[in-house]
Motif scaffolding. Structure first.
Motif, PDB file in Angstrom:
ATOM      1  N   LEU A 198      -1.913  -0.842  -6.575  1.00 19.93           N
ATOM      2  CA  LEU A 198      -2.285   0.394  -7.834  1.00 19.93           C
ATOM      3  C   LEU A 198      -2.367  -0.216  -9.201  1.00 19.93           C
ATOM      4  CD1 LEU A 198      -3.616   3.192  -5.715  1.00 19.93           C
ATOM      5  CD2 LEU A 198      -4.744   1.846  -6.868  1.00 19.93           C
ATOM      6  N   VAL A 199      -1.006  -0.291  -9.260  1.00 16.61           N
ATOM      7  CA  VAL A 199      -0.065  -0.413 -10.495  1.00 16.61           C
ATOM      8  C   VAL A 199      -0.527  -1.690 -10.951  1.00 16.61           C
ATOM      9  CG1 VAL A 199       2.312  -1.388 -11.475  1.00 16.61           C
ATOM     10  CG2 VAL A 199       2.178   0.932  -9.989  1.00 16.61           C
ATOM     11  N   THR A 200      -1.539  -3.021 -10.041  1.00 20.00           N
ATOM     12  CA  THR A 200      -1.113  -4.167 -11.230  1.00 20.00           C
ATOM     13  C   THR A 200      -2.806  -3.514 -12.059  1.00 20.00           C
ATOM     14  OG1 THR A 200      -2.615  -4.802  -9.164  1.00 20.00           O
ATOM     15  CG2 THR A 200      -0.714  -5.184  -9.216  1.00 20.00           C
ATOM     16  N   GLY A 201      -3.731  -2.642 -11.778  1.00 20.55           N
ATOM     17  CA  GLY A 201      -4.368  -2.343 -12.175  1.00 20.55           C
ATOM     18  C   GLY A 201      -4.751  -1.488 -13.670  1.00 20.55           C
ATOM     19  N   VAL A 202      -3.117  -1.221 -13.704  1.00 19.18           N
ATOM     20  CA  VAL A 202      -2.407  -0.463 -14.921  1.00 19.18           C
ATOM     21  C   VAL A 202      -1.675  -1.593 -15.490  1.00 19.18           C
ATOM     22  CG1 VAL A 202      -0.826   1.435 -15.389  1.00 19.18           C
ATOM     23  CG2 VAL A 202      -2.225   1.752 -13.912  1.00 19.18           C
ATOM     24  N   GLY A 232      -1.530  -8.087   2.505  1.00 23.08           N
ATOM     25  CA  GLY A 232      -2.366  -7.563   2.979  1.00 23.08           C
ATOM     26  C   GLY A 232      -2.844  -5.867   2.112  1.00 23.08           C
ATOM     27  N   PRO A 233      -3.101  -5.970   0.889  1.00 21.23           N
ATOM     28  CA  PRO A 233      -2.895  -4.855  -0.153  1.00 21.23           C
ATOM     29  C   PRO A 233      -4.921  -4.528   0.308  1.00 21.23           C
ATOM     30  CG  PRO A 233      -3.441  -6.287  -1.593  1.00 21.23           C
ATOM     31  CD  PRO A 233      -3.301  -7.012  -0.138  1.00 21.23           C
ATOM     32  N   ASP A 234      -4.988  -2.543   0.243  1.00 15.12           N
ATOM     33  CA  ASP A 234      -6.146  -1.933   0.771  1.00 15.12           C
ATOM     34  C   ASP A 234      -6.337  -1.986  -0.924  1.00 15.12           C
ATOM     35  OD1 ASP A 234      -8.045  -0.789   1.494  1.00 15.12           O
ATOM     36  OD2 ASP A 234      -7.084   1.049   2.379  1.00 15.12           O
ATOM     37  N   ALA A 266      -0.435 -12.173 -12.146  1.00 21.85           N
ATOM     38  CA  ALA A 266       0.691 -13.150 -11.053  1.00 21.85           C
ATOM     39  C   ALA A 266       0.792 -11.957  -9.947  1.00 21.85           C
ATOM     40  CB  ALA A 266       1.130 -13.254 -12.004  1.00 21.85           C
ATOM     41  N   MET A 267       1.340 -10.974 -10.424  1.00 28.56           N
ATOM     42  CA  MET A 267       1.232 -10.021  -9.822  1.00 28.56           C
ATOM     43  C   MET A 267       0.234  -9.672  -8.553  1.00 28.56           C
ATOM     44  SD  MET A 267       4.269  -8.102  -8.420  1.00 28.56           S
ATOM     45  CE  MET A 267       4.804  -7.686 -10.000  1.00 28.56           C
ATOM     46  N   MET A 268      -1.093  -9.290  -8.341  1.00 30.87           N
ATOM     47  CA  MET A 268      -1.605  -9.403  -8.154  1.00 30.87           C
ATOM     48  C   MET A 268      -1.819 -10.164  -7.263  1.00 30.87           C
ATOM     49  SD  MET A 268      -5.890  -9.489  -8.601  1.00 30.87           S
ATOM     50  CE  MET A 268      -6.147 -11.483  -7.818  1.00 30.87           C
ATOM     51  N   ARG A 269      -1.736 -11.169  -7.636  1.00 31.03           N
ATOM     52  CA  ARG A 269      -2.098 -13.126  -6.526  1.00 31.03           C
ATOM     53  C   ARG A 269      -1.075 -12.940  -5.742  1.00 31.03           C
ATOM     54  NH1 ARG A 269      -4.561 -16.850 -10.977  1.00 31.03           N
ATOM     55  NH2 ARG A 269      -6.916 -16.175 -10.862  1.00 31.03           N
ATOM     56  N   VAL A 270       0.463 -12.664  -5.863  1.00 33.10           N
ATOM     57  CA  VAL A 270       1.579 -12.166  -5.246  1.00 33.10           C
ATOM     58  C   VAL A 270       1.690 -11.222  -3.835  1.00 33.10           C
ATOM     59  CG1 VAL A 270       4.045 -11.438  -5.369  1.00 33.10           C
ATOM     60  CG2 VAL A 270       3.503 -13.149  -7.096  1.00 33.10           C
ATOM     61  N   LEU A 271       0.437 -10.080  -4.550  1.00 31.08           N
ATOM     62  CA  LEU A 271       0.833  -9.169  -3.422  1.00 31.08           C
ATOM     63  C   LEU A 271      -0.557  -9.863  -2.173  1.00 31.08           C
ATOM     64  CD1 LEU A 271       0.837  -6.147  -5.295  1.00 31.08           C
ATOM     65  CD2 LEU A 271       2.602  -6.929  -4.718  1.00 31.08           C
ATOM     66  N   LEU A 272      -1.452 -10.664  -2.841  1.00 30.22           N
ATOM     67  CA  LEU A 272      -2.443 -10.329  -2.024  1.00 30.22           C
ATOM     68  C   LEU A 272      -2.263 -11.477  -0.367  1.00 30.22           C
ATOM     69  CD1 LEU A 272      -5.103 -12.249  -3.697  1.00 30.22           C
ATOM     70  CD2 LEU A 272      -4.916 -10.183  -3.064  1.00 30.22           C
ATOM     71  N   ASN A 282       0.664  -1.130  -0.146  1.00 31.85           N
ATOM     72  CA  ASN A 282      -0.109   0.339  -0.184  1.00 31.85           C
ATOM     73  C   ASN A 282       0.961   1.154  -0.100  1.00 31.85           C
ATOM     74  OD1 ASN A 282      -2.799  -1.540   0.327  1.00 31.85           O
ATOM     75  ND2 ASN A 282      -2.473  -1.660   1.925  1.00 31.85           N
ATOM     76  N   ALA A 283       2.059   1.365   0.208  1.00 29.32           N
ATOM     77  CA  ALA A 283       2.501   2.409   0.221  1.00 29.32           C
ATOM     78  C   ALA A 283       2.467   3.129  -1.100  1.00 29.32           C
ATOM     79  CB  ALA A 283       4.166   1.931   0.763  1.00 29.32           C
TER      80      ALA A 283
END
Length: 201
Positions: A78-82, A96-98, A87-93, A67-68
């Motif tokens: 937020l960058v994963t949406g761009v 604890g992403p907000d 794969a990156m989205m799942r690595v970040l889960l 979240n930084a």
């Protein structure tokens, strides 16, 4: 240069390159996983920008904060949406992403993903998180509105619209001028999108 600063720089550079061995070496040498560059980007944000999944996995395991946000209000999440990187989205889960975190346009990650026609990402983020499908950004646009207004009306954006509607998106939510997604689709000549929006229950 302060030796501590040197190892932090090494971590940032390794993350930006996607050099997982370099990331591990810098962390082992005492680099701060939350170090920031001149633009306030963290190693995890740099890894996300380059879609360096393994380096990001190492950083998340070391306690990196997804979240930084940097000076542009970008975060790794937020960058994963761009980028549309599932794969990156799942690595970040696990970090604890907000999912309510807002970018510089006041939007959540599903909005730029919908605009860009990132079908796989939209499908995954809607299924695997509790992101708000009807979040309204500072422009007064939802993910559904962005998919219609900024998309090209083609197969990818049609599938995004299907996914958003299936997830409960409110097709009646209009923009700041009171124009609905259906009206935007009709004005742009997107007949397939208009039909999808008409038939949505």
């Amino acid at each position: 240069m302060n030796p501590g600063n040197t190892v932090h720089h090494q971590l940032l550079a390794a993350a930006e390159r996607g050099d997982d061995a370099g990331v591990r070496a810098a962390l082992a040498a005492g680099a701060d996983v939350g170090a920031r560059d001149a633009e306030l980007r963290t190693p995890l944000l740099l890894a996300a920008l380059g879609d360096h999944v393994q380096a990001a996995r190492t950083l998340v395991a070391a306690g990196a904060d997804p979240n930084a946000q940097d000076r542009r209000h970008d975060s790794a999440w937020l960058v994963t949406g761009v980028t549309g990187s599932v794969a990156m989205m799942r690595v970040l889960l696990p970090g604890g992403p907000d999912v309510r975190l807002r970018n510089r346009f006041g939007g959540v990650s599903v909005i730029p993903a919908s605009e860009r026609g990132h079908v796989a990402y939209v499908r995954a983020v809607l299924a695997e998180t509790d992101i708000e499908v009807d979040h309204v950004n500072d422009l007064g646009w939802t993910a559904l509105l962005e998919a219609v207004i900024l998309g090209d009306g083609g197969p990818a954006h049609q599938e995004v619209v299907r996914l958003l509607l299936a997830a409960g998106a409110d097709r009646g939510l209009a923009d700041k001028d009171g124009v609905t997604p259906l009206t935007h689709a009709e004005r742009r000549g997107f007949t397939e999108l208009a039909e999808l929006l008409r038939s949505a229950r």
